[in-house]
Design an enzyme around this catalytic site. Structure first.
Site, PDB file in Angstrom:
ATOM      1  N   ARG A  84      51.305 -88.867  31.278  1.00 27.60           N
ATOM      2  CA  ARG A  84      49.857 -88.633  31.285  1.00 27.60           C
ATOM      3  C   ARG A  84      49.249 -88.852  32.678  1.00 27.60           C
ATOM      4  O   ARG A  84      48.343 -88.118  33.093  1.00 27.60           O
ATOM      5  CB  ARG A  84      49.186 -89.563  30.272  1.00 27.60           C
ATOM      6  N   HIS A 142      46.847 -86.323  34.733  1.00 25.97           N
ATOM      7  CA  HIS A 142      45.517 -86.677  35.237  1.00 25.97           C
ATOM      8  C   HIS A 142      45.446 -86.573  36.764  1.00 25.97           C
ATOM      9  O   HIS A 142      44.369 -86.367  37.318  1.00 25.97           O
ATOM     10  CB  HIS A 142      45.126 -88.081  34.766  1.00 25.97           C
ATOM     11  N   VAL A 180      42.951 -83.000  38.856  1.00 28.42           N
ATOM     12  CA  VAL A 180      41.833 -83.408  39.716  1.00 28.42           C
ATOM     13  C   VAL A 180      42.285 -83.310  41.165  1.00 28.42           C
ATOM     14  O   VAL A 180      43.179 -84.037  41.585  1.00 28.42           O
ATOM     15  CB  VAL A 180      41.402 -84.848  39.382  1.00 28.42           C
ATOM     16  N   GLY A 237      44.167 -81.178  42.401  1.00 28.49           N
ATOM     17  CA  GLY A 237      45.575 -80.777  42.440  1.00 28.49           C
ATOM     18  C   GLY A 237      46.494 -81.986  42.428  1.00 28.49           C
ATOM     19  O   GLY A 237      46.039 -83.136  42.436  1.00 28.49           O
ATOM     20  N   ASP A 255      48.129 -84.494  44.056  1.00 31.04           N
ATOM     21  CA  ASP A 255      47.989 -85.035  45.415  1.00 31.04           C
ATOM     22  C   ASP A 255      47.975 -86.560  45.419  1.00 31.04           C
ATOM     23  O   ASP A 255      47.629 -87.169  46.422  1.00 31.04           O
ATOM     24  CB  ASP A 255      46.687 -84.519  46.055  1.00 31.04           C
ATOM     25  N   ASN A 288      39.918 -92.137  32.557  1.00 30.25           N
ATOM     26  CA  ASN A 288      40.986 -92.981  33.116  1.00 30.25           C
ATOM     27  C   ASN A 288      40.808 -94.471  32.860  1.00 30.25           C
ATOM     28  O   ASN A 288      41.768 -95.184  32.603  1.00 30.25           O
ATOM     29  CB  ASN A 288      41.074 -92.760  34.638  1.00 30.25           C
ATOM     30  N   PRO A 325      40.202 -82.775  30.150  1.00 29.96           N
ATOM     31  CA  PRO A 325      39.728 -82.421  28.813  1.00 29.96           C
ATOM     32  C   PRO A 325      39.398 -83.656  27.979  1.00 29.96           C
ATOM     33  O   PRO A 325      40.008 -84.700  28.144  1.00 29.96           O
ATOM     34  CB  PRO A 325      40.907 -81.658  28.211  1.00 29.96           C
ATOM     35  N   HIS A 374      51.823 -84.959  23.496  1.00 31.41           N
ATOM     36  CA  HIS A 374      51.355 -85.938  22.510  1.00 31.41           C
ATOM     37  C   HIS A 374      52.406 -86.209  21.430  1.00 31.41           C
ATOM     38  O   HIS A 374      52.094 -86.805  20.418  1.00 31.41           O
ATOM     39  CB  HIS A 374      50.027 -85.490  21.893  1.00 31.41           C
ATOM     40  N   THR A 375      53.621 -85.778  21.652  1.00 31.80           N
ATOM     41  CA  THR A 375      54.737 -86.189  20.804  1.00 31.80           C
ATOM     42  C   THR A 375      55.194 -87.598  21.158  1.00 31.80           C
ATOM     43  O   THR A 375      56.019 -88.181  20.463  1.00 31.80           O
ATOM     44  CB  THR A 375      55.920 -85.201  20.910  1.00 31.80           C
ATOM     45  N   ASP A 401      51.992 -89.303  17.628  1.00 24.03           N
ATOM     46  CA  ASP A 401      52.931 -88.702  16.673  1.00 24.03           C
ATOM     47  C   ASP A 401      53.492 -89.846  15.837  1.00 24.03           C
ATOM     48  O   ASP A 401      54.327 -90.617  16.302  1.00 24.03           O
ATOM     49  CB  ASP A 401      54.048 -87.972  17.428  1.00 24.03           C
ATOM     50  N   ASP A 427      60.204 -84.932  20.930  1.00 23.88           N
ATOM     51  CA  ASP A 427      60.757 -83.907  20.045  1.00 23.88           C
ATOM     52  C   ASP A 427      59.634 -82.951  19.639  1.00 23.88           C
ATOM     53  O   ASP A 427      58.562 -82.960  20.254  1.00 23.88           O
ATOM     54  CB  ASP A 427      61.410 -84.567  18.810  1.00 23.88           C
TER      55      ASP A 427
HETATM   56  C1  HEM Z   1      44.785 -80.603  25.863  1.00 24.39           C
HETATM   57  C2  HEM Z   1      43.875 -81.502  26.168  1.00 24.39           C
HETATM   58  C3  HEM Z   1      44.151 -82.983  26.111  1.00 24.39           C
HETATM   59  C4  HEM Z   1      43.308 -83.908  25.594  1.00 24.39           C
HETATM   60  C5  HEM Z   1      41.931 -83.670  25.005  1.00 24.39           C
HETATM   61  C6  HEM Z   1      43.979 -85.183  25.705  1.00 24.39           C
HETATM   62  C7  HEM Z   1      43.435 -86.393  25.320  1.00 24.39           C
HETATM   63  C8  HEM Z   1      44.133 -87.583  25.240  1.00 24.39           C
HETATM   64  C9  HEM Z   1      43.583 -88.807  24.744  1.00 24.39           C
HETATM   65  C10 HEM Z   1      42.158 -89.018  24.267  1.00 24.39           C
HETATM   66  C11 HEM Z   1      44.582 -89.738  24.773  1.00 24.39           C
HETATM   67  C12 HEM Z   1      44.462 -91.202  24.351  1.00 24.39           C
HETATM   68  C13 HEM Z   1      43.882 -92.010  25.502  1.00 24.39           C
HETATM   69  C14 HEM Z   1      43.512 -93.423  25.100  1.00 24.39           C
HETATM   70  O1  HEM Z   1      43.408 -93.713  23.911  1.00 24.39           O
HETATM   71  O2  HEM Z   1      43.300 -94.269  26.013  1.00 24.39           O
HETATM   72  C15 HEM Z   1      45.757 -89.089  25.296  1.00 24.39           C
HETATM   73  C16 HEM Z   1      46.976 -89.692  25.468  1.00 24.39           C
HETATM   74  C17 HEM Z   1      48.065 -89.071  26.019  1.00 24.39           C
HETATM   75  N1  HEM Z   1      48.081 -87.834  26.607  1.00 24.39           N
HETATM   76 FE1  HEM Z   1      46.692 -86.407  26.401  1.00 24.39          FE
HETATM   77  N2  HEM Z   1      45.205 -85.004  26.276  1.00 24.39           N
HETATM   78  C18 HEM Z   1      45.350 -83.669  26.544  1.00 24.39           C
HETATM   79  C19 HEM Z   1      46.424 -83.083  27.195  1.00 24.39           C
HETATM   80  C20 HEM Z   1      47.523 -83.771  27.660  1.00 24.39           C
HETATM   81  C21 HEM Z   1      48.529 -83.230  28.544  1.00 24.39           C
HETATM   82  C22 HEM Z   1      48.483 -81.827  29.152  1.00 24.39           C
HETATM   83  C23 HEM Z   1      49.458 -84.208  28.740  1.00 24.39           C
HETATM   84  C24 HEM Z   1      50.698 -84.189  29.588  1.00 24.39           C
HETATM   85  C25 HEM Z   1      51.355 -83.099  29.906  1.00 24.39           C
HETATM   86  C26 HEM Z   1      49.038 -85.346  27.950  1.00 24.39           C
HETATM   87  C27 HEM Z   1      49.761 -86.503  27.809  1.00 24.39           C
HETATM   88  C28 HEM Z   1      49.336 -87.599  27.068  1.00 24.39           C
HETATM   89  C29 HEM Z   1      50.203 -88.714  26.742  1.00 24.39           C
HETATM   90  C30 HEM Z   1      51.693 -88.793  27.003  1.00 24.39           C
HETATM   91  C31 HEM Z   1      49.393 -89.667  26.095  1.00 24.39           C
HETATM   92  C32 HEM Z   1      49.804 -91.055  25.617  1.00 24.39           C
HETATM   93  C33 HEM Z   1      49.647 -92.011  26.811  1.00 24.39           C
HETATM   94  C34 HEM Z   1      50.052 -93.454  26.566  1.00 24.39           C
HETATM   95  O3  HEM Z   1      50.533 -93.812  25.497  1.00 24.39           O
HETATM   96  O4  HEM Z   1      49.836 -94.259  27.508  1.00 24.39           O
HETATM   97  N3  HEM Z   1      47.855 -85.060  27.346  1.00 24.39           N
HETATM   98  N4  HEM Z   1      45.450 -87.786  25.591  1.00 24.39           N
END
Ligand code: HEM
Ligand SMILES: *[C@@H]1O[C@H](CO)[C@@H](O)[C@H](O)[C@H]1NC(C)=O
Ligand SMILES: *[C@@H]1O[C@H](CO)[C@@H](O)[C@H](O)[C@H]1NC(C)=O
Length: 323
Positions: free
Chosen positions: A58, A62, A66, A68, A70, A90, A159, A189-190, A242, A250
Site C-alpha cells: 500500500r 500511495h 502522488v 509519481g 518518487d 495516510n 481514492p 485487498h486480498t 479478505d 490469492d
Molecule cells: C481502488 C481504490 C482503493 C481504495 C478506495 C482503497 C482504500 C483502502 C482503505 C480505506 C484501506 C484501509 C486503510 C485503513 O484502515 O487505515 C486500504 C488498505 C489497503 N490497501 Fe487499498 N485502496 C484502493 C486501492 C489500492 C491499491 C491500488 C493497492 C495496491 C496496489 C491497495 C493496497 C492496500 C493494502 C495492501 C491495504 C492493507 C494495508 C495494511 O494492512 O496495512 N489499495 N485501502
C-alpha cells in the site's frame, strides 16, 4: 553500413537512452546484492509482523499516485516542510516506514549513496507480494528520489473508499491507469487490514436507509458489527480486507466480491458495473489470470511519473532530502 559504425551507433543510442533516463534492469550493476538485501529485509519484517507485507504494498501505491513514484510519501514533516505522511489517507493508516529505513541502511552499508529510496520501496512491494504467495514480476530500476512532496495532492489523488467507482476510475485515469487496472490493483485487498471507520457506514445506517448496505452479506455484516460496534471508540479496530485468507496473496478477494463479501464499499462497487463485474468474475475463477494481470498492472503502477537521469537525487536517508 560498416560493422564498426553499427556497433558505435548501437552504443551511442544505448547511452543516450540511459542518459535520457529510461528505467533499466541492470541499472545498479555496482550493487549486485540489492535484490537479495531487499528480499531479506522484507522477509525479516514479515517474520516479526505478518501484516507488514500488505502495508508495504500500500505504501508503494500511495507513493506512486502522488507526484509519481518518487519516494515523496517517505519524507518526514519538518518545521519548514510539509510532507504527505499526515495527509488524510495516510495519517494513522499507512505504515512500513521503519522497514524501508532499515533496508535502506543495509543497502547503504553494501553500496553507499547508490540506490534510491523509491527503488527500494518498489522492490519491497514486489517482494511483499511474492513472499505472500503472489506473482513475481521484473522491476526495472533507476527511479530517482524526488526533492519534494505534495500534501494537497495526497488528499485529492488518492481514492477514498466512500466515493463512487466512476470517481475512483477517474483518479486512476489521471495517472494513466485504466478500468482494468482499477479491478486488478484492487485485488491487492486480498491481503491486509482496514480500520472500522473505513466501512462502518455500511453496517448500521447505510446512506440514511436505517439499514445495512444491501450489497453486504448479512451474516458478514453481523460479525463485523461485533468488531465495529456503533460507537466512535471502535473506529480504529482492525478487520481483514479478505476474511478468508487475510495474509495470503490469492484470488479470494474476487470470490468474496462475487459473494457480496467485499469489506469496503469501493471493493463491492466493482460488482455494481457490468464491465468491472465481468472482470471480477473472471479473476474469481482463474487465479493465474489474476496473477498475470496483477504483475502487468504493478509494472504500470511502478512506472508512473518516475524521475530519472540527472533529475532528483539518491537520498542518504529516506525521510529527508539531502542537504
Ligand atoms: C481502488 C481504490 C482503493 C481504495 C478506495 C482503497 C482504500 C483502502 C482503505 C480505506 C484501506 C484501509 C486503510 C485503513 O484502515 O487505515 C486500504 C488498505 C489497503 N490497501 Fe487499498 N485502496 C484502493 C486501492 C489500492 C491499491 C491500488 C493497492 C495496491 C496496489 C491497495 C493496497 C492496500 C493494502 C495492501 C491495504 C492493507 C494495508 C495494511 O494492512 O496495512 N489499495 N485501502
Ligand atoms: C515488529 O512489529 C511490531 C508491530 O508492527 C513493530 O511495532 C516493531 O517495531 C517490529 N519490530 C521490529 C524489530 O521490526
Ligand atoms: C465524484 O466526482 C464528481 C465529479 O467530479 C464530484 O462532483 C463528486 O463530489 C464526487 N463524489 C464523491 C463522493 O467524492
Amino acid at each position: 553500413m560498416h560493422q564498426k559504425t553499427i556497433v558505435i551507433l548501437l552504443f551511442t543510442s544505448l547511452s543516450i537512452m540511459l542518459a535520457n533516463g529510461q528505467l533499466d534492469y541492470y541499472y545498479y550493476s555496482s550493487c549486485p546484492n540489492l535484490p537479495m538485501i531487499v528480499k531479506y529485509g522484507v522477509w525479516a519484517a514479515m517474520k516479526n509482523d505478518t501484516r507488514i507485507a500488505a502495508s508495504l504494498l500500500r505504501l508503494h501505491f500511495h507513493d506512486c499516485f502522488v507526484n509519481g513514484c518518487d519516494g515523496s510519501v517517505l519524507l518526514d514533516d519538518t518545521k519548514t516542510f510539509t510532507g504527505e505522511k499526515n495527509a488524510g489517507p495516510n495519517r494513522n493508516s499507512v505504515r512500513g516506514f521503519e522497514v524501508i529505513d532499515n533496508i535502506k541502511a543495509d543497502v547503504e552499508r553494501a553500496c553507499p549513496l547508490t540506490v534510491s529510496c523509491v527503488d527500494i520501496l518498489t522492490l519491497a512491494a514486489r517482494e511483499a507480494v511474492v513472499l505472500s504467495g503472489g506473482p513475481n514480476w521484473p522491476v526495472a530500476l533507476g527511479r530517482r528520489d524526488g526533492l519534494t512532496a505534495n500534501m494537497k495532492a495526497a488528499n485529492t489523488n488518492l481514492p477514498s473508499p466512500f466515493e463512487p467507482l466512476a470517481n475512483i476510475t477517474a483518479k486512476f485515469a489521471a495517472v494513466g491507469l485504466d478500468s482494468r487496472d482499477v479491478v486488478v490493483l484492487s485485488g491487492a485487498h486480498t491481503i491486509g487490514l482496514a480500520q472500522c471507520f473505513t466501512f462502518k457506514n455500511r453496517l448500521f445506517d447505510f446512506k440514511g436507509t436505517g439499514q445495512p448496505d444491501p450489497d453486504l452479506d448479512s451474516s458478514l455484516a453481523t460479525s463485523l458489527k461485533t468488531s465495529c460496534p456503533n460507537v466512535d471508540k471502535s473506529n480504529t479496530n482492525l478487520n481483514s480486507l479478505d476474511m478468508v485468507t487475510t495474509y495470503k496473496f490469492d484470488n479470494a478477494y474476487y470470490k468474496n466480491l462475487v459473494n457480496n463479501a467485499g469489506l469496503l464499499e469501493s471493493d463491492q462497487a466493482l460488482m455494481g458495473d457490468p464491465q468491472t463485474a465481468s472482470m471480477v468474475n473472471d479473476y474469481s475463477m482463474y487465479p493465474y489470470l489474476f496473477y498475470r494481470d496483477f504483475a502487468t498492472s504493478m509494472v504500470k503502477l511502478g512506472n508512473i511519473g518516475v524521475i530519472t537521469g540527472q533529475n532528483g537525487q539518491v537520498r542518504k536517508k529516506c525521510g529527508e532530502v539531502n542537504h
